[in-house]
Design a protein around this motif. Structure first.
Motif, PDB file in Angstrom:
ATOM      1  N   MET A   1       0.696  -1.007  -0.116  1.00  0.00           N
ATOM      2  CA  MET A   1      -0.078   0.018   0.256  1.00  0.00           C
ATOM      3  C   MET A   1       0.958   0.827  -0.261  1.00  0.00           C
TER       4      MET A   1
ATOM      5  N   ASP B   1      -3.732   4.093  -2.061  1.00  0.00           N
ATOM      6  CA  ASP B   1      -4.813   3.554  -3.237  1.00  0.00           C
ATOM      7  C   ASP B   1      -5.509   3.290  -3.306  1.00  0.00           C
ATOM      8  N   ARG B   2      -6.596   2.749  -1.526  1.00  0.00           N
ATOM      9  CA  ARG B   2      -8.268   3.384  -1.805  1.00  0.00           C
ATOM     10  C   ARG B   2      -8.785   4.526  -1.407  1.00  0.00           C
TER      11      ARG B   2
ATOM     12  N   ASP C   1     -10.737   6.299   2.729  1.00  0.00           N
ATOM     13  CA  ASP C   1      -9.565   4.909   2.966  1.00  0.00           C
ATOM     14  C   ASP C   1     -10.185   5.243   5.013  1.00  0.00           C
TER      15      ASP C   1
END
Length: 177
Positions: free
Chosen positions: A1, A21-22, A84
């Motif tokens: 991540m 990344d989320r 996130d």
């Protein structure tokens, strides 16, 4: 991540936006006008257990939403950008999700949020969730007020909370025929 960060302008100064990344992991306002946003990076880096990489331009979409919000548009950030939630857990996460449901331009008491989050006797825990939110403004914890309707705190900045509540209330009144 991977994690990256950028800065976004607010009426309270440059805020730190951290992404995974989320999606958006953290959006933190500076504690005082004289403190620069890079100072905020230390705290979020400890929480993530790594230093995010600087990514100029990463907050462009968020900046556009913030600009619209501060111009009085009814922006619901959690529907516009991916969040996130890794820095919130347990009841705090439930409370923050319940807070996202408070309509723009309205307020709810800590007790009302506790009921909507599934723990009617947890008003103080809602206050803690608001204080520790990783998403200032993006999750509208400023809409949570005391049972008597008084504004309460916003970290150490009740004047910011008043500004945000008034901004939304004034814009909502202008829209109502």
């Amino acid at each position: 991540m991977s994690f990256r960060y950028d800065f976004a302008a607010t009426p309270f100064g440059e805020a730190l936006a951290v992404y995974s990344d989320r999606g958006l992991v953290s959006f933190e306002l500076p504690d005082a006008a004289e403190l620069e946003a890079p100072w905020l990076l230390e705290g979020v880096s400890r929480r993530l257990q790594r230093l995010p990489d600087h990514d100029p331009g990463a907050a462009e979409e968020l900046q556009d939403l913030l600009d619209a919000y501060f111009e009085g548009e009814a922006v619901r950030f959690d529907e516009e950008i991916a969040l996130d939630w890794r820095l919130a857990e347990g009841f705090a996460l439930d409370a923050l999700h319940a807070i996202c449901e408070i309509p723009w331009g309205e307020t709810a008491s800590y007790g009302e949020v506790a009921v909507h989050a599934g723990r009617p006797r947890a008003a103080r825990a809602v206050g803690t969730a608001c204080r520790l939110t990783p998403f200032s403004i993006v999750v509208p914890v400023h809409r949570v007020v005391r049972a008597d309707g008084s504004i309460g705190q916003y970290g150490a900045h009740p004047e910011r909370k008043r500004y945000l509540v008034d901004l939304e209330a004034d814009a909502a009144r202008r829209r109502t025929p």
